[in-house]
Scaffold this motif. Structure first.
Motif, short mmCIF file in Angstrom:
data_model
loop_
_atom_site.label_atom_id
_atom_site.label_comp_id
_atom_site.label_asym_id
_atom_site.label_seq_id
_atom_site.Cartn_x
_atom_site.Cartn_y
_atom_site.Cartn_z
N LYS A 123 0.71 -1.25 0.10
CA LYS A 123 -0.63 0.43 -0.10
C LYS A 123 0.99 0.83 0.22
CE LYS A 123 -1.21 -1.79 3.90
NZ LYS A 123 -2.60 -2.38 4.66
N ASP A 148 -4.84 -5.91 -0.23
CA ASP A 148 -5.22 -5.74 1.09
C ASP A 148 -6.58 -6.03 1.87
OD1 ASP A 148 -4.37 -4.12 3.33
OD2 ASP A 148 -4.34 -2.36 3.05
N SER A 149 -6.88 -7.00 3.05
CA SER A 149 -7.73 -7.31 3.16
C SER A 149 -9.42 -6.52 2.70
CB SER A 149 -7.95 -8.33 3.85
OG SER A 149 -7.34 -7.40 5.33
N GLU A 150 -8.74 -5.27 3.58
CA GLU A 150 -10.17 -4.45 3.65
C GLU A 150 -10.32 -3.64 2.19
OE1 GLU A 150 -7.12 -4.18 4.96
OE2 GLU A 150 -7.95 -4.07 7.61
N ASN A 220 -1.91 2.54 10.36
CA ASN A 220 -2.00 1.49 9.14
C ASN A 220 -3.38 1.39 8.32
OD1 ASN A 220 -1.94 -0.73 7.26
ND2 ASN A 220 -3.46 -2.00 8.62
N GLU A 224 -4.81 2.93 4.91
CA GLU A 224 -5.49 1.90 3.97
C GLU A 224 -6.61 3.29 3.63
OE1 GLU A 224 -5.32 -2.33 5.84
OE2 GLU A 224 -6.44 -1.11 6.21
MG MG Z 1 -5.35 -4.33 5.78
#
Ligand code: MG
Ligand code: NAD
Length: 388
Positions: A123, A148-150, A220, A224
């Motif tokens: 990111k 990135d999981s989100e 983080n 994000e």
């Molecule tokens: Mg993440």
């Protein structure tokens, strides 16, 4: 067969990617694996995955790797240019950007400029280069997919046929979830005493040291937020950060008809990686099925910007625009390195970042050289503050 260049093969994301490659040997093959300095780990990976190339960013480590591998079938290369070369090769279908920090920018851009499918974990590269990064994606018709999981969750909740980088039709809001890290509940007065070991221990995810500290400061989530604005072309005022301590819902997307779509699953990076590797198909990832009865509760809270000043700093830097996000990212990287090395306290991280943002002028970020220069100035500024 799809050939993969895996940037950051020895890291936490790298290991999850390799686990999935092992599960689908008829579909995916490692073309190039890269790392910074860990030659022993890389030698083991080369023996197991037999990539055509292994790249060590560090030249001395490449020499060591050559000695360890002897006459085995992998070519060993070194340096930043080699990272970029294995990312744009005509023989490569997919590039996984899983280097940590600004060091990943040039090889990731190399993949973008050659129009690859890019699985973006790194990111920091996107935060740093911002609009320029997304312009390059558009210009070269690269296929950018968030890991990135989100952001992968948001992507999965986007309208049918959605392309990353475009504004999603009918979407009114994105709800970016975060666990709140290990210090969601400790008294603010204890933040001064936090050790690197405590900061590296995340309650729900097992990750590399830098992103673990970022999760503890909530930088983080700040990075994000910027990442979501860039990937989905949405205003930051339409991205709401929601604390969700179970890390089962990975983010949500709200529509103008009142629908709110969420993506759920156990907190395991193999889900978003498998999703992005195979998209639009689905492949088995090895992740344990979600047992909602065992989870039993999903909780949500507002994120507190007094407790986590990094959230505010990230939002302000994004609003300021230009090179501010490159400055934010660089200052954070240097501050976190120094915290991990026990040279500064946990609470000094946001203070140093804020000072850097105040002291380094932001300018229009329409050229890569300008962005790299802002990054360099910010690093230099933080170092000078530490040595003062
Ligand atoms: Mg993440
Ligand atoms: P990590 O520290 O475990 O691994 C980092 C990798 O980058 C290693 O392979 C290392 O050799 C390589 N690397 C480090 N410095 C380098 C340099 N100067 N030049 C070339 N290579 C270098 O980190 P990680 O947790 O796997 O995270 C990687 C990226 O993915 C980060 O940007 C992070 O924010 C993002 N991410 C990670 C997770 C996670 O669960 N770990 C989740 C979401 C996003």
């Amino acid at each position: 067969m799809k050939y993969i260049t895996l940037l950051g093969a020895t890291g936490s994301i790298g290991s999850s990617v390799l686990d999935i490659i092992l599960r689908h040997p008829q579909q995916y093959s490692a073309y190039a694996l890269t790392a910074n300095t860990n030659a022993e780990h890389m030698a083991n990976l080369c023996r197991q995955f037999r990539p055509k190339y292994a790249v060590m960013a560090d030249t001395g480590s490449a020499e060591k790797l050559k000695t360890l591998l002897g006459y085995e079938s992998t070519w060993v290369l070194s340096g930043e240019d080699a990272l970029s070369e294995v990312s744009c090769s005509a023989d490569v279908d997919i590039v996984v950007a899983a280097i940590v920090g600004a060091a990943g920018l040039m090889p990731t851009l190399s993949a973008v400029r050659s129009g690859k499918r890019i699985l973006l974990a790194n990111k920091e590269a996107l935060v740093m280069a911002g609009a320029l990064f997304m312009d390059e994606v558009y210009t070269h018709s690269a296929e950018l997919l968030p890991v990135d999981s989100e952001h992968n969750a948001m992507f999965q909740c986007m309208p049918a046929n959605y392309t990353v980088g475009s504004r999603p039709e009918g979407v009114t809001q994105i709800l970016l979830t975060g666990s709140g890290g290990p210090f969601r509940e400790i008294p603010l007065s204890d933040f001064d005493q936090v050790t690197p070991e405590q900061a590296k221990t995340h309650p729900n995810w097992n990750m590399g040291p830098k992103i673990s500290v970022d999760s503890a400061t909530m930088m983080n989530k700040g990075l994000e937020l910027i990442e979501a604005c860039r990937l989905f072309d949405i205003d930051d005022s339409d991205v709401n950060i929601v604390l969700h301590k179970q890390s089962i819902i990975h983010s949500l997307v709200a529509y103008n008809d009142g629908s709110v779509l969420a993506q759920m699953g156990n907190p395991d990076m193999r889900t978003p990686i498998a999703n992005a590797l195979a998209w639009p198909d689905r492949i088995e990832s090895g992740v344990e099925p979600l047992d909602l009865i065992r989870v039993s509760q999903l909780n949500f809270e507002l994120a507190d910007e007094d407790r986590f000043p990094c959230l505010r700093l990230a939002r302000e830097a994004y609003r300021q625009g230009g090179t501010s996000t490159a400055i934010l990212n660089a200052a954070n990287e240097v501050a976190v390195e120094n915290f991990l090395a026990e040279r500064i306290k946990f609470t000094e991280i946001p203070v140093l970042i804020e000072k850097t943002l105040e002291n380094i002028d932001s300018c229009v970020a329409d050229d890569l050289e300008i962005i790299i220069d802002a990054d360099r100035k910010a690093r230099f500024y933080v170092e000078s503050q530490l040595n003062a």
